[in-house]
Design a protein around this motif. Structure first.
Motif, PDB file in Angstrom:
ATOM      1  N   GLU A   1       0.560   4.106  -3.070  1.00 31.27           N
ATOM      2  CA  GLU A   1       0.267   5.449  -2.730  1.00 31.27           C
ATOM      3  C   GLU A   1       1.033   6.623  -3.339  1.00 31.27           C
ATOM      4  O   GLU A   1       1.046   7.719  -3.720  1.00 31.27           O
ATOM      5  CB  GLU A   1       0.263   5.570  -1.308  1.00 31.27           C
ATOM      6  CG  GLU A   1      -0.889   5.077  -0.589  1.00 31.27           C
ATOM      7  CD  GLU A   1      -0.738   5.309   0.955  1.00 31.27           C
ATOM      8  OE1 GLU A   1       0.285   5.743   1.594  1.00 31.27           O
ATOM      9  OE2 GLU A   1      -1.576   4.541   1.527  1.00 31.27           O
ATOM     10  N   LYS A   2       2.588   6.115  -3.861  1.00 32.86           N
ATOM     11  CA  LYS A   2       3.095   7.046  -4.698  1.00 32.86           C
ATOM     12  C   LYS A   2       2.756   7.543  -6.076  1.00 32.86           C
ATOM     13  O   LYS A   2       2.462   6.600  -6.767  1.00 32.86           O
ATOM     14  CB  LYS A   2       4.582   6.450  -4.583  1.00 32.86           C
ATOM     15  CG  LYS A   2       5.274   6.175  -3.489  1.00 32.86           C
ATOM     16  CD  LYS A   2       6.724   5.572  -3.711  1.00 32.86           C
ATOM     17  CE  LYS A   2       7.302   5.002  -2.381  1.00 32.86           C
ATOM     18  NZ  LYS A   2       7.531   6.347  -1.472  1.00 32.86           N
TER      19      LYS A   2
ATOM     20  N   ASP B   1       0.820  -1.283  -0.133  1.00 30.26           N
ATOM     21  CA  ASP B   1       0.130   0.089   0.122  1.00 30.26           C
ATOM     22  C   ASP B   1       1.008   1.360  -0.140  1.00 30.26           C
ATOM     23  O   ASP B   1       0.416   2.298  -0.627  1.00 30.26           O
ATOM     24  CB  ASP B   1      -0.960   0.114   1.103  1.00 30.26           C
ATOM     25  CG  ASP B   1      -2.010  -1.001   1.036  1.00 30.26           C
ATOM     26  OD1 ASP B   1      -2.410  -1.417  -0.012  1.00 30.26           O
ATOM     27  OD2 ASP B   1      -2.739  -1.561   2.187  1.00 30.26           O
ATOM     28  N   GLU B   2       1.991   1.168   0.644  1.00 29.78           N
ATOM     29  CA  GLU B   2       2.982   2.401   0.785  1.00 29.78           C
ATOM     30  C   GLU B   2       3.356   2.866  -0.634  1.00 29.78           C
ATOM     31  O   GLU B   2       3.492   3.926  -1.036  1.00 29.78           O
ATOM     32  CB  GLU B   2       3.921   2.128   1.756  1.00 29.78           C
ATOM     33  CG  GLU B   2       3.592   2.076   3.171  1.00 29.78           C
ATOM     34  CD  GLU B   2       4.611   1.794   4.220  1.00 29.78           C
ATOM     35  OE1 GLU B   2       5.859   1.448   3.644  1.00 29.78           O
ATOM     36  OE2 GLU B   2       4.526   1.944   5.359  1.00 29.78           O
TER      37      GLU B   2
END
Length: 613
Positions: A52-53, A48-49
């Motif tokens: 999100e970019k 998820d991290e």
């Protein structure tokens, strides 16, 4: 398969990240390797991290979505995994060599959901790309997945055919993926009830996976290996394999295969008559699969319902039936699994007086069973089996020939050394035998000397005992003579006492005439049986005392009994000594000897005994 794809992905991340310094792909790679199987939740957070970019390249984003699909598949969320795979394929449409990854994963997802046509579409697209790009190993993997599809569809002839195609390619490429495809072939042979050959293939695969440290493939193979062992009645080994698989599957959190392992443990427990353990394992398996849309839900539910019917737990069986029928994949399962479910369901309805539903279930089962009738494929399948088995045996024979040549050379090298070893060994053995013979001779002489010494000791002991017995006999005779002498002395003492009384009376002029003296002497003569008169009077006062005492203690003499009679009258030792005209010490000694004969130590016990008789 997922594990190999993941490592491939993490290896190409750095290459695709060129020019994007804002994202540390190396750190992401390290974290992904650490958490993908041991901690799936942490993996999701990492993914998820990345997603999100905003400035992330489509290629990287596509690869990350493919990993997302693997994550969802691993935790049993098949619908979510398919969405992620489709996003990945769309993002990678211009990168064909990478697009095959989500296509292959989608094919597995469709297969697990029972949508075989969609699965084949993905595989055919992947096969075309790999052939165009010349990726032989990936082409073989596509054939492997096609084989798995046909296996699930119960078309075993096709399953064997496509598995052999893949194996042929990997053999030419000398690929490490050969074990994975061989495992697929073993799965097919197991489904075709060729359990002995399947077992042999599984054991070869397990050795290779263990050597490659491929824990996931090793663990999944253990489950099917246990299934084969169950059919071969090797339940002990099967349980060991399943427990090992469950431990690893729990660690890496693979719910679907964990459920399958539990169901197989339940099957073993049912066959062993342990219904309680069987129900517990099947309940765990059903609970896990009912949370996902796994195609294995129906077959495991069927086995669980059969067990519940056998245990007459129809209420729970009805709940399992209803929950299974509500599953989205219920209508997509293969026909054989559907037949088994309908038959088990019909039995439950019959036992719960729902005859209409029971009849409908049986009718559906019969229709499906008729549609399964096949002709002309069994012989072809057997030919494929025989062909592969013969080829495999030829390879083993070649390997055995090479090994035998090496052994022969080693034998020749060791032959001379062995002859020397034998000669030395024979010499040592001969020396040992001589030493043993010498030792045995010395030991025999020692034993003979000990035996002779023991014999002499025994003779001396017997002589000592004989002398002791003679001494004791002599002492007994002396004691008896002493008692007789004491009795005679008593009588003489009485006579003397009477004579002294007569003399004293003569001196006192109580007796003046010779006739009176004569009369007294005649009376004294008449009193020679004075003790008999005492016995008569004593027996009148204590009847049976002497006889009872003699019966109890046969070793007592008449004088002993007479002495005990005086003690019975509560006479003291001093009084008895005066009466018997003996010393006080003699009376004590006589009493002591009598106690000894009677084996009594305490005076109180002795006196109590005399009073009770």
């Amino acid at each position: 398969m997922h594990k190999r794809l993941l490592w491939f992905l993490v290896l190409i991340f750095p290459l695709l990240a060129a020019g994007q310094e804002a994202f540390d792909y190396k750190a992401f790679e390290t974290k992904l390797k650490k958490h993908i199987y041991s901690s799936p939740d942490s993996t999701r957070i990492l993914i998820d991290e990345v997603l999100e970019k905003k400035n992330l390249h489509d290629t990287i984003r596509g690869l990350v979505y493919n990993i997302y699909g693997i994550y969802y598949s691993h935790v049993g969320e098949l619908d979510s995994s398919m969405v992620a795979y489709k996003k990945s394929a769309a993002l990678l449409k211009n990168h064909l060599w990478i697009k095959t990854m989500p296509l292959m994963n989608m094919s597995v997802g469709y297969r697990n959901m029972g949508q075989y046509d969609e699965s084949f579409k993905c595989l055919e697209e992947a096969l075309e790309i790999n052939k165009r790009l010349g990726f032989k190993e990936k082409e073989a993997i596509v054939y492997s997945n096609m084989s798995s599809n046909y296996q699930f569809m119960l078309q075993y002839d096709k399953a064997v055919e496509y598995a052999l195609k893949g194996i042929e390619i990997l053999k030419k490429e000398d690929s490490p993926l050969l074990a994975a495809l061989t495992q697929k072939l073993a799965n097919t042979y197991m489904k075709m009830s060729n359990f002995s050959f399947a077992k042999e293939l599984y054991e070869d695969c397990l050795k290779i996976f263990k050597k490659q440290n491929d824990k996931v493939s090793y663990t999944l193979t253990l489950i099917n290996y246990a299934e084969v062992l169950i059919h071969l009645d090797q339940t002990g080994k099967a349980k060991k394999a399943l427990r090992e698989a469950i431990a690893e599957l729990s660690r890496i959190k693979n719910p679907e295969h964990l459920a399958i392992a539990y169901s197989k443990l339940g099957h073993i427990a049912k066959d062993e008559g342990n219904i309680k353990d069987a129900c517990r394992n099947y309940e765990a398996a059903f609970a896990i699969l009912s949370e996902s849309n796994s195609i294995n839900l129906v077959i495991i539910a069927s086995e669980y319902i059969e067990l519940l019917n056998k245990n007459k737990d129809y209420d729970k069986a009805l709940k399992v039936i209803e929950k299974t029928k509500r599953s989205p994949i219920f209508n997509d399962v293969n026909k054989a699994d559907k037949v088994r479910f309908d038959v088990a369901m019909a039995e439950t309805y019959s036992k719960t007086n729902n005859d209409k539903e029971a009849l409908n279930g049986l009718v559906r089962a019969l229709k499906i069973k008729d549609s399964l009738a096949r002709s002309g494929t069994d012989n072809y399948t057997k030919e494929l089996q025989a062909k592969y088995q013969a080829e495999l045996q030829r390879e083993k024979n070649r390997a055995l020939k090479v090994k035998n040549a090496g052994l022969q050379k080693a034998y020749e090298t060791e032959k001379t050394r062995m002859i020397a070893y034998i000669a030395i060994s024979l010499s040592i053995i001969l020396l040992i035998l001589l030493l043993l013979r010498s030792y045995r001779l010395r030991e025999r002489l020692r034993k003979e000397a000990l035996k002779l010494a023991a014999t002499e000791k025994n003779i001396l002991r017997k002589q000592h005992e004989h002398e002791k017995e003679l001494t004791q006999a002599q002492q007994d005779i002396i004691s008896e003579k002493q008692r007789e002498l004491a009795s005679s002395a008593l009588k003489m003492a009485n006579y003397q006492d009477n004579l002294l009384q007569i003399i004293e009376r003569c001196n006192n002029d109580s007796i003046k005439k010779v006739s009176d003296v004569k009369k007294e002497l005649e009376g004294l003569i008449k009193q020679k049986d004075y003790w008999r008169q005492f016995e008569t009077r004593f027996n009148m006062l204590h009847p049976g005392f002497g006889a009872s005492l003699a019966n109890r203690y046969s070793n007592l003499t008449k004088n002993d009994i007479e002495f005990c009679s005086l003690l019975k009258l509560n006479m003291s030792n001093k009084e008895i000594a005066q009466l018997l005209q003996i010393s006080h010490e003699s009376a004590i000694t006589k009493k002591y000897r009598i106690k000894k004969k009677m084996e009594i130590q305490d005076d109180a016990d002795f006196e109590k005994l005399l009073m009770e008789i």
